[in-house]
Design a protein around this motif. Structure first.
Motif, PDB file in Angstrom:
ATOM      1  N   GLU A 113     -13.600 -28.606  -1.009  1.00 57.52           N
ATOM      2  CA  GLU A 113     -14.633 -27.909  -0.242  1.00 57.52           C
ATOM      3  C   GLU A 113     -14.085 -26.621   0.363  1.00 57.52           C
ATOM      4  O   GLU A 113     -14.728 -25.564   0.296  1.00 57.52           O
ATOM      5  CB  GLU A 113     -15.159 -28.819   0.863  1.00 57.52           C
ATOM      6  CG  GLU A 113     -15.987 -29.992   0.365  1.00 57.52           C
ATOM      7  CD  GLU A 113     -16.314 -30.980   1.464  1.00 57.52           C
ATOM      8  OE1 GLU A 113     -17.377 -31.615   1.382  1.00 57.52           O
ATOM      9  OE2 GLU A 113     -15.497 -31.133   2.408  1.00 57.52           O
ATOM     10  N   LEU A 128     -13.193 -30.883   6.282  1.00 60.99           N
ATOM     11  CA  LEU A 128     -13.231 -30.377   4.913  1.00 60.99           C
ATOM     12  C   LEU A 128     -12.174 -31.016   4.030  1.00 60.99           C
ATOM     13  O   LEU A 128     -11.039 -31.238   4.444  1.00 60.99           O
ATOM     14  CB  LEU A 128     -13.019 -28.866   4.888  1.00 60.99           C
ATOM     15  CG  LEU A 128     -14.094 -27.949   5.461  1.00 60.99           C
ATOM     16  CD1 LEU A 128     -13.758 -26.508   5.138  1.00 60.99           C
ATOM     17  CD2 LEU A 128     -15.467 -28.310   4.934  1.00 60.99           C
ATOM     18  N   PRO A 142     -21.783 -26.968  -0.577  1.00 58.75           N
ATOM     19  CA  PRO A 142     -21.385 -28.083  -1.436  1.00 58.75           C
ATOM     20  C   PRO A 142     -20.618 -27.613  -2.670  1.00 58.75           C
ATOM     21  O   PRO A 142     -20.783 -26.483  -3.132  1.00 58.75           O
ATOM     22  CB  PRO A 142     -22.724 -28.709  -1.835  1.00 58.75           C
ATOM     23  CG  PRO A 142     -23.697 -27.570  -1.771  1.00 58.75           C
ATOM     24  CD  PRO A 142     -23.236 -26.712  -0.623  1.00 58.75           C
ATOM     25  N   VAL A 143     -19.771 -28.473  -3.185  1.00 58.84           N
ATOM     26  CA  VAL A 143     -19.081 -28.226  -4.448  1.00 58.84           C
ATOM     27  C   VAL A 143     -19.909 -28.872  -5.557  1.00 58.84           C
ATOM     28  O   VAL A 143     -20.030 -30.098  -5.616  1.00 58.84           O
ATOM     29  CB  VAL A 143     -17.654 -28.810  -4.428  1.00 58.84           C
ATOM     30  CG1 VAL A 143     -17.000 -28.648  -5.799  1.00 58.84           C
ATOM     31  CG2 VAL A 143     -16.817 -28.122  -3.364  1.00 58.84           C
ATOM     32  N   HIS A 147     -22.361 -25.551   5.626  1.00 57.63           N
ATOM     33  CA  HIS A 147     -21.780 -26.458   4.640  1.00 57.63           C
ATOM     34  C   HIS A 147     -22.135 -25.941   3.256  1.00 57.63           C
ATOM     35  O   HIS A 147     -23.323 -25.768   2.935  1.00 57.63           O
ATOM     36  CB  HIS A 147     -22.307 -27.885   4.803  1.00 57.63           C
ATOM     37  CG  HIS A 147     -21.856 -28.787   3.695  1.00 57.63           C
ATOM     38  ND1 HIS A 147     -20.546 -29.183   3.556  1.00 57.63           N
ATOM     39  CD2 HIS A 147     -22.544 -29.348   2.656  1.00 57.63           C
ATOM     40  CE1 HIS A 147     -20.423 -29.954   2.497  1.00 57.63           C
ATOM     41  NE2 HIS A 147     -21.622 -30.071   1.928  1.00 57.63           N
TER      42      HIS A 147
END
Length: 297
Positions: free
Chosen positions: A115, A111, A267-268, A265
């Motif tokens: 994130e 990361l 996402p940004v 996961h």
């Protein structure tokens, strides 16, 4: 140091970047030099004063609860963590150059700071509401407003547990939901019928507060199988509103496990400097988010 603060309740424009005294780690806490802070809907709900009746705060007040950064103070009684460690976690007034965390974990190697800042309260919320709504492996969960941070986490954790999902989101996010393992459909006129065509619904979560509680109850057949984190009027329909956090340390540990196994996961979608916190709030409130928004320091 600099931090984002507000002196009155209101719209995004009440947020100001101001000079403030540095906080310090007390017993059982760590202080971090913040690298990124997560932007959560609860942040702007607090800024608007929506929770004053149940959780009053004094003004002026800081903003934010999620952050990632580098430990630079370790409070009394804290073990297993040291100055210089990279951590993510939950605390107070995290839209700042320094923040105190009350719950944290070491960041998984894969990361980035941006994130990592998007995970703490999002994963805690996702784990809590999955437990509270009582959905089990082999059942189907409907997630209304599924493309944001909490929805992204819910869909992936559900998939890891053998729970099928149906997600509603805007037209631009349909492929995103499918990529997370959900059957996807759009919200708007006729959405409930489109969900029915996708299959039976055993439980449902309202993550967006867009006035869909009545339909969610109809789709599940039981208000006890519906839960909202966004509609304060949900109890009028016999539906539980979940707003009290559970164990953040346990949630962080599970997040680390899921991330390390490649099962989670988030996402940004967009990052902003601290000085643009008001813009981040305005765009968060506008909806249509895919994953997370974060502030960077």
């Amino acid at each position: 140091m600099k931090r984002v603060s507000f002196a009155e309740f209101g719209g995004p424009d009440v947020l100001q970047l101001v000079a403030a005294e540095e906080p310090h780690a007390g017993p059982g806490q760590v202080r971090i030099a913040v690298r990124a802070a997560g932007v959560n809907p609860v942040d702007w709900r607090i800024r608007e004063g929506q929770f004053q009746r149940v959780h009053p705060i004094e003004l002026p007040a800081g903003v934010g609860q999620d952050a990632s950064g580098v430990v630079d103070e370790v409070g009394e009684g804290v073990e297993g963590i040291a100055v210089g460690d990279r951590v993510f976690g939950e605390g107070t007034h995290t839209y700042a150059e320094f923040a105190v965390l009350s719950a944290w974990a070491r960041m998984p190697e894969r990361l980035t700071f941006q994130e990592a800042a998007g995970y703490p309260s999002v994963v805690e919320t996702a784990l809590r509401i999955l437990r509270e709504v009582g959905v089990r492996s082999g059942q189907t969960l409907l997630v209304s407003g599924a493309s944001g941070g909490v929805g992204s986490a819910v869909l992936q954790i559900a998939r890891d547990r053998g729970i099928a999902t149906i997600g509603t989101a805007g037209a631009a996010n349909q492929d995103y939901l499918r990529g997370l393992g959900a059957l996807a459909t759009t919200y708007g006129a006729g959405w409930a019928e489109r969900v029915r065509q996708l299959g039976r619904v055993d439980a449902a979560l309202d993550l967006a507060g867009s006035g869909v509680i009545r339909e969610l109850v109809e789709l599940t057949g039981d208000p006890r199988k519906v839960l909202s984190i966004a509609d304060l009027g949900a109890p009028e329909f016999g539906v539980r509103f979940s707003g009290v956090a559970g164990s953040v340390p346990e949630a962080l540990a599970e997040a680390v496990d899921l991330i390390s196994r490649g099962r989670l996961h988030i996402p940004v979608e967009k990052s902003y400097p601290l000085a643009e916190a008001a813009t981040a709030h305005a765009e968060s409130q506008a909806g249509h988010t895919r994953g997370r928004r974060v502030l960077t320091v």
